[in-house]
Design an enzyme around this catalytic site. Structure first.
Site, mmCIF file in Angstrom:
data_model
loop_
_atom_site.group_PDB
_atom_site.id
_atom_site.type_symbol
_atom_site.label_atom_id
_atom_site.label_comp_id
_atom_site.label_asym_id
_atom_site.label_seq_id
_atom_site.Cartn_x
_atom_site.Cartn_y
_atom_site.Cartn_z
ATOM 1 N N ASP A 217 0.851 -1.181 0.000
ATOM 2 C CA ASP A 217 0.000 0.000 0.000
ATOM 3 C C ASP A 217 0.888 1.233 0.000
ATOM 4 O OD1 ASP A 217 -2.321 1.579 0.087
ATOM 5 O OD2 ASP A 217 -3.327 0.110 1.344
ATOM 6 N N HIS A 292 11.261 0.958 -11.992
ATOM 7 C CA HIS A 292 11.416 -0.281 -12.759
ATOM 8 C C HIS A 292 10.329 -1.265 -12.325
ATOM 9 C CE1 HIS A 292 15.291 0.920 -14.395
ATOM 10 N NE2 HIS A 292 15.745 1.152 -13.173
#
Length: 467
Positions: A217, A292
């Site tokens: 989260d 990434h």
């Protein structure tokens, strides 16, 4: 001690003046000075490092003796904590956590709540102190009803540093209606589930830097109301990613800078999330981001379907600058690196996207999508928001200069929710090529008393050589 006068501040770059800290952050008194006034060792109040005896009452008694000037000292060792502590008031005090506290008991609430205090410090002099929430004991049964680990409410002039927060049953660290705070040199490691936020901030004049977060989260997220927030050198290592929101009625956020944010295998590099609502976000800078393997990259979503619609025309976003973003995204055709969706009745204005180069890791094309966002760069349209539009641009060539460094500690898999999560070592690098602003306290000296003196007092430290 580092300080910067308001006159000196005015001489710095416009970026520094317009959108970050408004004054000093951190405690006004060094922890070494507090310790020389009084030190309250919890073992003198009944604490036992046996991983069974509840340390809560010992901390409360030590706090009663040291809250008005002194250090509550928790030596190295393993301690159990069944209590849910609310430590209120106090001035010129500190909690020095050099041991490891293990959450026990099933009550919710907050394991530690510090409120109505000033000139405070929560830290480890060895950089080995930790709170182990053992949240998996709740999560394996699908429950998020356990306690938050560390919450600050109405606290001014304080810092939290050199501690690890691990496997919280709920949120890890929350700053609620606080002022003049510094959060740094921390590792936060949670389970692979929503509802396990890393750092949540709805406060004023807060500097968060050199922090690693693993969870599913929020990494470091700003909520409303908030003003003068600076977030730097952040490592979202298999996390939800950094964000703003969720935003609802009467949103009031301004003067926020995120800089040097590295995001690996997360939901997004940065997201602003709302659905209806009212109020505004203004003067936001998102610069020097590397990503990434993330699902989303830049995701401004004024119609976020994961939250219930809030009454109102929408939250007005104004003066947002996005620059120097590099790296790759997971699937640029399915979820393009730029998504700007603004409410028709509350369009986004004065948005700039510049020096933005990300490329897809899957396939050979990616999309940029904009709706009612006005400014410059990519799919944004020029204008003042008086007309509505929606557009999608498909890119089939990799942009120049998208290649970006990675971090050696990138996780190969997420931590689950059905087994204990190991306590990490706090890293010494949080963004490629960036030196942390402070050395780890444990690296300063093997002597705890000397290590505590590394804490800063009444400081406003600015970015060295980054203007």
């Amino acid at each position: 001690m580092h300080s910067l006068s308001l006159i000196s501040l005015a001489l710095l770059s416009p970026l520094l003046v317009n959108a970050q800290l408004s004054g000093h952050v951190g405690p006004l008194t060094s922890s070494s000075s507090k310790a020389s006034t009084k030190t309250c060792n919890v073992q003198d109040y009944g604490a036992k490092a046996d991983k069974e005896t509840d340390i809560g009452s010992a901390i409360e008694k030590a706090w009663d003796d040291c809250a008005e000037g002194g250090v509550v000292y928790i030596p190295s060792g393993d301690y159990a904590m069944f209590s849910r502590l609310k430590l209120s008031g106090g001035k010129a005090s500190a909690i020095q956590l050099d041991g490891i506290i293990y959450r026990t008991g099933s009550d919710g609430g907050n394991l530690f709540m510090i409120e109505h205090s000033s000139d405070f410090e929560f830290f480890s002099s060895t950089s080995q102190g930790a709170i182990q929430g053992l949240g998996y004991e709740f999560h394996k049964d699908g429950s998020l009803n356990g306690p938050r680990l560390l919450r600050f409410y109405d606290v001014t002039d304080f810092s939290v540093h050199d501690v690890a927060l691990v496997d919280s049953p709920a949120f890890h660290l929350s700053l609620d209606t606080c002022k003049n705070a510094e959060i740094y040199n921390m590792a936060i490691r949670g389970g692979d589930s929503g509802g396990l936020d890393g750092v949540d901030i709805w406060s004023e004049n807060v500097w968060v830097h050199d922090v690693e977060v693993t969870n599913k989260d929020e990494c470091v997220t700003v909520k409303s109301p908030a003003k003068n927030i600076l977030v730097e050198n952040i490592y979202c290592n298999w996390s939800g990613g950094c964000a703003m929101g969720s935003l609802g009625a009467d949103t009031n956020i301004s003067d926020v800078v995120y800089r040097n944010v590295y995001t690996w295998k997360s939901n997004q590099m940065y997201m602003i999330k709302s659905n209806g609502g009212s109020g505004s976000v203004s003067n936001l800078v998102l610069e020097n981001f590397i990503g990434h393997g993330n699902a989303y990259s830049l995701d401004i979503d004024g119609e976020w379907s994961s939250m219930s619609t809030v009454s109102g025309d929408g939250v007005q976003l104004n003066n947002i600058t996005v620059r120097n973003w590099k790296g790759t995204e997971e699937d640029g055709a399915a979820r393009g690196p730029i998504k700007v969706v603004c409410a028709e009745k509350a369009p986004c204005t004065d948005i700039t996207i510049d020096d933005f180069a990300l490329w897809t890791e899957s396939g050979d094309e990616q999309t940029y999508s904009c709706e009612n966002g006005f400014g410059s760069g990519f799919c944004l349209q020029d204008g003042d928001g008086t007309s509505s539009y929606s557009t999608v641009i498909t890119e089939t060539a990799a942009p120049t200069g998208y290649e970006a460094s990675s971090m050696s500690n990138d996780l190969s898999t997420a931590f689950g929710t059905d087994a204990s999560i190991p306590i990490p070592t706090i890293p010494t690098s949080f963004f490629p090529g960036a030196t942390p602003y402070s050395a780890l306290a444990g690296a300063a000296s093997g002597n705890a008393a000397k290590a505590t003196s590394s804490a800063t007092a009444s400081r406003f430290r600015h970015r060295r050589g980054s203007h």
